[in-house]
Design a protein around this motif. Structure first.
Motif, PDB file in Angstrom:
ATOM      1  N   ASN A 174       0.804  -1.228   0.000  1.00 20.67           N
ATOM      2  CA  ASN A 174       0.000   0.000   0.000  1.00 20.67           C
ATOM      3  C   ASN A 174       0.833   1.272   0.000  1.00 20.67           C
ATOM      4  O   ASN A 174       0.291   2.375   0.044  1.00 20.67           O
ATOM      5  CB  ASN A 174      -1.011   0.035   1.156  1.00 20.67           C
ATOM      6  N   LYS A 175       2.171   1.112  -0.065  1.00 21.36           N
ATOM      7  CA  LYS A 175       3.010   2.303  -0.168  1.00 21.36           C
ATOM      8  C   LYS A 175       3.322   2.551  -1.642  1.00 21.36           C
ATOM      9  O   LYS A 175       3.191   1.670  -2.495  1.00 21.36           O
ATOM     10  CB  LYS A 175       4.314   2.087   0.594  1.00 21.36           C
ATOM     11  N   GLN A 176       3.773   3.761  -1.915  1.00 23.36           N
ATOM     12  CA  GLN A 176       4.218   4.134  -3.252  1.00 23.36           C
ATOM     13  C   GLN A 176       5.617   3.540  -3.449  1.00 23.36           C
ATOM     14  O   GLN A 176       6.515   3.792  -2.652  1.00 23.36           O
ATOM     15  CB  GLN A 176       4.268   5.665  -3.336  1.00 23.36           C
ATOM     16  N   VAL A 177       5.780   2.739  -4.510  1.00 22.81           N
ATOM     17  CA  VAL A 177       7.086   2.127  -4.740  1.00 22.81           C
ATOM     18  C   VAL A 177       7.542   2.357  -6.168  1.00 22.81           C
ATOM     19  O   VAL A 177       6.740   2.660  -7.062  1.00 22.81           O
ATOM     20  CB  VAL A 177       7.072   0.593  -4.489  1.00 22.81           C
ATOM     21  N   SER A 178       8.836   2.204  -6.363  1.00 20.99           N
ATOM     22  CA  SER A 178       9.391   2.265  -7.702  1.00 20.99           C
ATOM     23  C   SER A 178      10.051   0.915  -7.937  1.00 20.99           C
ATOM     24  O   SER A 178      10.873   0.475  -7.129  1.00 20.99           O
ATOM     25  CB  SER A 178      10.415   3.395  -7.789  1.00 20.99           C
ATOM     26  N   ILE A 179       9.673   0.254  -9.011  1.00 18.65           N
ATOM     27  CA  ILE A 179      10.219  -1.066  -9.283  1.00 18.65           C
ATOM     28  C   ILE A 179      11.201  -0.978 -10.437  1.00 18.65           C
ATOM     29  O   ILE A 179      10.879  -0.423 -11.497  1.00 18.65           O
ATOM     30  CB  ILE A 179       9.092  -2.054  -9.604  1.00 18.65           C
TER      31      ILE A 179
END
Lengths: 95, 98
Positions: free
Chosen positions: B10-15
């Protein structure tokens, strides 16, 4: 399982991780798992100018399969113990 | 492992994918082999001569095989960066054997 146990002893230590795409990161080891996936906190990218994609990240989860090297401070490792344990594991697995 | 990743659900992530792409979105789900569900995601295409191009993608499942790195984005730091001024050469793809 040997290296998994070894990395568990390094939790909270500062390590450097180099990936197979040449990206290098440093940070504090938060956790490790059986696949040697690594979670780092307080992550810094080594060449931040080259990789602006990674500068806004605080904590980072790295998939074990993309790790090339993990650099650890010499003081945090008992090399003889590790070598001994590895030797035991290798000899005991022979039929 | 599931535990380490569940902390950032539920967090903002960068993959960072194995082919060198950056995909940003809300992490909704993970599993044992790092398959990932990413909501409201967009790809950030970085270039050496132009600003960052953002391509809207929507709801994605990314197969774990293709994932190199999942980074939790700090909302403050991210909002402070002016993507139009960022210049970067593409990230190299992951190579498993030399």
């Amino acid at each position: 399982m040997l290296f998994y146990s070894f990395f568990k002893t390094l939790v909270n230590k500062e390590i450097a991780v180099e990936l197979k795409n040449d990206v290098a990161l440093t940070g504090r080891l938060h956790s490790v798992d059986q696949y040697l996936n690594i979670k780092l906190l307080e992550t810094k990218v080594v060449d931040a100018e080259r990789y602006p994609q990674l500068t806004s990240m605080t904590s980072v989860f790295i998939r074990g399969s993309v790790v090339r090297y993990i650099q650890i401070p010499k003081a945090d490792v008992d090399v003889d113990l590790l070598q001994d344990a590895a030797r035991k594991q290798n000899t005991s697995s022979q039929p | 492992m599931a535990a380490a990743l569940k902390e950032i659900v539920n967090k903002q992530v960068s993959i960072l994918t194995c082919d060198g792409r950056s995909i940003v979105g809300q992490l909704r789900g993970v599993d044992q082999v790092t398959n990932v569900i990413l909501d409201e995601c967009h790809e950030r295409v970085y270039s050496a001569d132009a600003g960052v191009e953002q391509v809207v993608l929507g709801l994605y499942i990314i197969r774990g095989d293709n994932i190199a790195l999942i980074g939790e984005l700090d909302a403050d730091l991210d909002s402070k960066t002016d993507l139009a001024t960022v210049r970067a050469r593409p990230i190299k793809p992951v190579v498993h054997s030399l």
